[in-house]
Design a protein around this motif. Structure first.
Motif, PDB file in Angstrom:
ATOM      1  N   ARG A 199      13.775  14.854  12.409  1.00  0.00           N
ATOM      2  CA  ARG A 199      13.894  15.166  10.371  1.00  0.00           C
ATOM      3  C   ARG A 199      12.448  14.755  10.731  1.00  0.00           C
ATOM      4  N   LEU A 200      12.133  14.658   8.924  1.00  0.00           N
ATOM      5  CA  LEU A 200      10.795  13.843   8.249  1.00  0.00           C
ATOM      6  C   LEU A 200      11.339  12.556   7.364  1.00  0.00           C
ATOM      7  N   VAL A 201       9.953  11.676   6.915  1.00  0.00           N
ATOM      8  CA  VAL A 201      10.617  10.837   6.238  1.00  0.00           C
ATOM      9  C   VAL A 201       8.572  11.090   5.729  1.00  0.00           C
ATOM     10  N   ILE A 202       8.719  11.019   4.553  1.00  0.00           N
ATOM     11  CA  ILE A 202       7.601  11.342   4.218  1.00  0.00           C
ATOM     12  C   ILE A 202       7.253   9.599   3.322  1.00  0.00           C
ATOM     13  N   ILE A 203       6.270   9.622   3.324  1.00  0.00           N
ATOM     14  CA  ILE A 203       5.945   8.246   2.288  1.00  0.00           C
ATOM     15  C   ILE A 203       4.267   8.172   2.281  1.00  0.00           C
ATOM     16  N   THR A 204       4.122   7.798   0.821  1.00  0.00           N
ATOM     17  CA  THR A 204       3.105   8.219  -0.552  1.00  0.00           C
ATOM     18  C   THR A 204       2.587   6.647   0.015  1.00  0.00           C
ATOM     19  N   ASN A 206      -5.796   1.808  -1.617  1.00  0.00           N
ATOM     20  CA  ASN A 206      -5.250   0.490  -0.330  1.00  0.00           C
ATOM     21  C   ASN A 206      -4.474   0.623   0.759  1.00  0.00           C
ATOM     22  N   PRO A 207      -4.697   1.580   1.498  1.00  0.00           N
ATOM     23  CA  PRO A 207      -3.634   2.329   2.441  1.00  0.00           C
ATOM     24  C   PRO A 207      -3.367   0.613   3.325  1.00  0.00           C
ATOM     25  N   PRO A 208      -1.990   1.118   3.933  1.00  0.00           N
ATOM     26  CA  PRO A 208      -1.235   0.199   4.389  1.00  0.00           C
ATOM     27  C   PRO A 208      -1.580  -0.056   5.659  1.00  0.00           C
ATOM     28  N   ASP A 209      -1.154  -1.330   6.665  1.00  0.00           N
ATOM     29  CA  ASP A 209      -1.600  -1.068   7.872  1.00  0.00           C
ATOM     30  C   ASP A 209      -0.825  -0.591   8.821  1.00  0.00           C
ATOM     31  N   GLY A 262       0.687  -0.985   0.267  1.00  0.00           N
ATOM     32  CA  GLY A 262      -0.063   0.320   0.182  1.00  0.00           C
ATOM     33  C   GLY A 262       0.901   1.519   0.081  1.00  0.00           C
ATOM     34  N   THR A 263       2.090   1.088   0.313  1.00  0.00           N
ATOM     35  CA  THR A 263       2.968   2.012  -0.190  1.00  0.00           C
ATOM     36  C   THR A 263       4.087   2.899  -1.701  1.00  0.00           C
ATOM     37  N   ARG A 264       3.442   3.538  -2.053  1.00  0.00           N
ATOM     38  CA  ARG A 264       4.204   3.439  -2.662  1.00  0.00           C
ATOM     39  C   ARG A 264       5.416   4.346  -3.306  1.00  0.00           C
ATOM     40  N   ASP A 265       6.321   5.387  -2.452  1.00  0.00           N
ATOM     41  CA  ASP A 265       7.315   6.111  -2.416  1.00  0.00           C
ATOM     42  C   ASP A 265       7.717   6.796  -0.641  1.00  0.00           C
ATOM     43  N   ASP A 314       2.664   9.147  12.005  1.00  0.00           N
ATOM     44  CA  ASP A 314       1.734  10.022  12.096  1.00  0.00           C
ATOM     45  C   ASP A 314       0.966  10.057  10.640  1.00  0.00           C
ATOM     46  N   ASP A 315      -0.273   9.453  10.991  1.00  0.00           N
ATOM     47  CA  ASP A 315      -0.761   9.167   9.561  1.00  0.00           C
ATOM     48  C   ASP A 315      -2.234   9.943   9.263  1.00  0.00           C
TER      49      ASP A 315
END
Length: 335
Positions: free
Chosen positions: A136-141, A146-149, A103-106, A167-168
């Motif tokens: 520091r941050l990481v942005i997950i698309t 179909n979102p991930p768990d 469900g994650t893309r990038d 943080d969703d």
């Protein structure tokens, strides 16, 4: 032979007689009556407020939907600094771990320069990230369909990197949805109030027109004019007034949004435009918004026309009651 000259004289007289023409009938309600200009101005103001409210509600709902979609497409991993933590390695590990979930893309790591720009409004320019304990941050698309768990991802991150938190943005999404619904509810209430005020204005204006032309209505009704005919005359009169007023108000509202959208497009990336966008969103309504304004104009014209017709029919019914029993005059409701 004796009648021949007389017939010729009669024919000559008939030739000299002017032709009889039927005088065109005048409308029951004169165009200058009922304070038409004032009533038209009131309807124009009501239409402007109604269209402005409709456009504002549509704009806020569209902006909220856009924000909701943008927030729902991304989740954020925040890593707090620690003396025993290699931040760059932790950022890459967190990104790689999150991308292992379906469900994650990038994944994108927010670098030091971008982090400094995010903090500029509070800490000023020229900030050195290495000198401050800045997370520091990481942005997950993610895939919206179909979102991930998220629970599993949060547990895996807590086990691999204790300083990381996921943080969703569900709290922000719920707040945006609640804000959009509240704004739509308030806007609907304002529309109802505007329409109610307009209907009451038309009722009193129609009764004023009937009071000034009551003798004409009574005579026409007495000689056999049906109530539907008299009502249709008033209906035509108020239809013209309502169409002119609602068109003027609707066009002014559409022009307001067009000018505001043009200004926002020309003043992009300026402090004034950024603050207006943050408060009100984009002023572009699109085709749906302008069709809604056109629909509001039609609804206002129909409401005005139907209100005028029902008021006239009720007044004629009161005339019939008084004619059948003059003692009922005191029992009739006040205009």
């Amino acid at each position: 032979m004796i009648d021949a000259p007389r017939d010729a004289a009669d024919n000559a007289g008939a030739a000299r007689r002017p032709e009889m023409r039927v005088r065109p009938t005048a409308p029951i309600v004169p165009p200058s009556n009922v304070s038409g200009t004032a009533l038209m101005a009131v309807i124009a103001i009501m239409a402007f407020l109604a269209c402005l409210t409709f456009g504002a509600v549509s704009m806020v709902r569209a902006t909220a939907a856009s924000w909701q979609s943008q927030i729902s497409r991304e989740v954020t991993i925040q890593i707090k600094p620690d003396d025993n933590l290699d931040m760059e390695t932790a950022l890459k590990d967190a990104r790689d771990l999150a991308l292992t979930f379906s469900g994650t893309r990038d994944g994108t790591i927010v670098d030091k320069t971008a982090t400094a720009r995010l903090l500029e409004p509070w800490l000023g320019e020229g900030l050195d990230i290495d000198e401050l304990p800045v997370p520091r941050l990481v942005i997950i698309t993610i895939d919206e369909q179909n979102p991930p768990d998220f629970a599993g991802m949060r547990a895996a991150l807590a086990e691999a990197i204790p300083q990381a938190s996921l943080d969703d943005h569900r709290t922000w999404v719920d707040r945006l949805v609640a804000m959009a619904r509240t704004t739509a509810f308030i806007g609907t209430g304002v529309l109802v109030l505007v329409f109610s005020a307009m209907v009451l204005t038309v009722v009193f204006a129609t009764r004023g027109a009937l009071s000034g032309n009551r003798h004409i209505v009574e005579v026409l009704h007495f000689v056999g004019a049906e109530a539907g005919f008299v009502a249709s005359e008033f209906q035509k009169h108020f239809l013209k007034i309502s169409l002119k007023g609602s068109l003027a108000g609707g066009l002014l509202a559409a022009l307001f949004f067009a000018i505001a959208g043009f200004w926002q497009g020309r003043a992009i990336a300026t402090p004034q435009s950024d603050q207006a966008t943050a408060l009100f969103g984009t002023f572009s309504m699109g085709l749906t918004g302008y069709l809604g304004i056109a629909g509001t104009i039609v609804v206002i014209a129909l409401l005005t026309t139907l209100t005028a017709r029902f008021t006239v029919m009720r007044t004629i019914h009161e005339i019939d009651l008084i004619r059948s029993d003059p003692s009922r005059t005191d029992q009739l409701p006040d205009p």
